[in-house]
Design an enzyme around this catalytic site. Structure first.
Site, mmCIF file in Angstrom:
data_model
loop_
_atom_site.group_PDB
_atom_site.id
_atom_site.type_symbol
_atom_site.label_atom_id
_atom_site.label_comp_id
_atom_site.label_asym_id
_atom_site.label_seq_id
_atom_site.Cartn_x
_atom_site.Cartn_y
_atom_site.Cartn_z
ATOM 1 C CB CYS A 96 -7.916 -2.084 6.685
ATOM 2 S SG CYS A 96 -8.168 -1.019 5.243
ATOM 3 C CB CYS A 152 -5.021 -4.400 3.104
ATOM 4 S SG CYS A 152 -5.071 -2.701 3.698
ATOM 5 C CD GLU A 167 -8.642 1.482 -7.258
ATOM 6 O OE1 GLU A 167 -8.519 1.721 -8.478
ATOM 7 O OE2 GLU A 167 -8.659 0.326 -6.781
ATOM 8 C CB CYS A 191 -8.998 -0.009 2.168
ATOM 9 S SG CYS A 191 -7.504 -0.730 1.511
ATOM 10 C CD GLU A 243 -11.397 -3.201 4.415
ATOM 11 O OE1 GLU A 243 -11.223 -2.318 3.546
ATOM 12 O OE2 GLU A 243 -10.981 -4.360 4.279
ATOM 13 C CG ASN A 298 -12.220 -0.126 -3.425
ATOM 14 O OD1 ASN A 298 -13.433 -0.226 -3.540
ATOM 15 N ND2 ASN A 298 -11.381 -0.703 -4.260
HETATM 16 N N1 THU Z 1 -9.050 -2.768 -0.918
HETATM 17 C C1 THU Z 1 -10.031 -2.509 -0.007
HETATM 18 O O1 THU Z 1 -10.808 -1.583 -0.181
HETATM 19 N N2 THU Z 1 -10.128 -3.288 1.093
HETATM 20 C C2 THU Z 1 -9.390 -4.399 1.308
HETATM 21 O O2 THU Z 1 -9.565 -5.038 2.319
HETATM 22 C C3 THU Z 1 -8.377 -4.803 0.322
HETATM 23 C C4 THU Z 1 -8.054 -3.811 -0.725
HETATM 24 C C5 THU Z 1 -8.993 -1.976 -2.164
HETATM 25 C C6 THU Z 1 -7.911 -0.952 -2.235
HETATM 26 C C7 THU Z 1 -7.693 -0.836 -3.719
HETATM 27 O O3 THU Z 1 -8.622 0.082 -4.237
HETATM 28 C C8 THU Z 1 -8.024 -2.201 -4.265
HETATM 29 O O4 THU Z 1 -8.828 -2.834 -3.255
HETATM 30 C C9 THU Z 1 -6.813 -3.069 -4.544
HETATM 31 O O5 THU Z 1 -5.887 -3.005 -3.527
#
Ligand code: THU
Length: 262
Positions: free
Chosen positions: A223, A220, A176, A185, A187, A174
Site C-alpha cells: 500500500c 503494509c 479477502e 488491503c 488502502e 480489506n
Molecule cells: N490489511 C489492510 O487492509 N491494510 C493494512 O494496512 C494491513 C493489512 C489487511 C489485508 C488482509 O486482509 C489483512 O489485513 C491481514 O493482512
C-alpha cells in the site's frame, strides 16, 4: 426472441459504459487499458479499471478493483459484469462463486441467471454520506467503515478513508479472497476506487486508517508503494485506539526512497 434482443441491447449499453470507463485506467507501462462495469440490482453500476504499479506484481486488475469498491460501498448485489477483455480463469472461477455465469451473448458478459437485468442507470457515488471537515473525526469514521470489511480468513478488519479536498470521503476496506494472493488491503481499495471514478490524486487530501484490533496498525509495504506512486506527500492518519490520539505521518515518510519510474 424479444428477450434475446433486449439482452443484446442491454449488453451494448454496458459495453459503451465499459469503453468510457476504460479511459480512466492507469496503464503507463503496458499502455493497455482494461475496465469492467458491475451492474447492480437497481440499475446502479460500479466501474473498475486496471491500475498498474512500477512494482509490477502490485498491479490491480479491473475486476478486483471494482469488486473491492462494491464491498466498501456495501453494494454486493451484483447482477451482471461486463469486461473490456475476457477475464482470466481465476477471475472466472470467482465469478462462479458469486453466481455470475457466462452469458451466451459473449465472453465479456457474466450475469445472474435467476434475475431480469435492470437497465443501467447512474454510477453508485463512491462516498460516505458524511463530509469530513475536522481531521480527528477521520479515524473514528475509518473505525466505523471497518465493519464493511470482508476478512473471514485473517479476522483482521481494516477501514480507511481517502478524504478529498472538498471533505468527501471514499471508503476502503480489506477484501479477502479464497486465493489469498487476490486479497486487497483497505488502502489500495480506496486508491483503486478513486482512480476508477476518475478522481485525480491532486484532490486527495488525506488518508485515515483504522486496524480496529491492532493499536499499532500501519499500511503494509504494498500500500505504501501504490500510494507513493500517486501521492508521496499524502498525509496518513493512523488510529492508535480509544485511549491515544491518532498518529500522523506521510506516505513518503513511511516509505523513504520508494521505487518510481521516470
Ligand atoms: N490489511 C489492510 O487492509 N491494510 C493494512 O494496512 C494491513 C493489512 C489487511 C489485508 C488482509 O486482509 C489483512 O489485513 C491481514 O493482512
Amino acid at each position: 426472441m424479444i428477450h434475446e434482443m433486449a439482452v443484446t441491447d442491454l449488453q451494448e449499453q454496458l459495453r459503451k459504459l465499459v469503453r468510457d470507463v476504460k479511459s480512466r485506467a492507469y496503464v503507463p507501462y503496458s499502455k493497455r487499458p482494461e475496465a469492467v462495469v458491475l451492474l447492480l440490482s437497481d440499475g446502479a453500476w460500479i466501474p473498475g479499471v486496471r491500475v498498474e504499479s512500477a512494482s509490477f506484481s502490485l498491479t490491480i486488475p479491473p475486476f478486483q478493483n471494482a469488486w473491492t469498491t462494491a464491498v466498501a460501498l456495501n453494494r454486493r448485489d451484483i447482477v451482471a459484469v461486463v469486461f473490456s477483455k475476457p477475464p482470466d480463469s481465476g477471475t472466472r472461477a470467482f465469478l462462479e462463486d458469486l453466481e455470475l455465469s457466462l452469458s451466451a451473448q459473449g465472453a465479456d458478459l457474466f450475469a445472474k441467471q435467476s434475475v431480469a437485468l435492470p437497465v443501467p442507470d447512474a454510477p453508485v457515488m463512491p462516498f460516505l454520506s458524511e463530509r469530513l471537515t475536522v481531521s480527528h473525526q477521520g479515524v473514528l469514521l475509518a473505525r466505523e467503515v471497518a465493519a464493511r470489511a470482508l476478512a473471514p480468513y485473517s479476522r483482521f478488519p481494516v477501514g480507511c478513508l481517502l478524504q478529498l479536498e472538498d471533505g468527501r470521503c471514499i471508503p476502503g476496506v480489506n477484501v479477502e479472497h479464497p486465493d489469498w494472493t487476490r486479497t486487497l488491503c483497505a488502502e489500495r481499495n480506496a486508491l483503486g476506487t478513486a482512480i476508477s471514478y476518475g478522481i485525480a490524486p491532486s484532490v486527495w487530501q488525506a488518508m485515515f486508517l483504522s486496524c480496529v484490533s491492532d493499536t499499532r496498525g500501519t499500511p503494509c509495504g504494498a500500500c505504501r508503494q501504490l500510494l507513493a506512486e500517486h501521492r508521496p506527500d499524502l498525509p496518513v492518519w493512523m488510529d492508535r485506539g480509544l485511549e491515544n490520539p491518532p498518529v500522523l505521518s506521510r506516505v513518503d515518510y513511511l516509505l523513504p526512497g520508494f521505487f518510481m519510474l521516470q
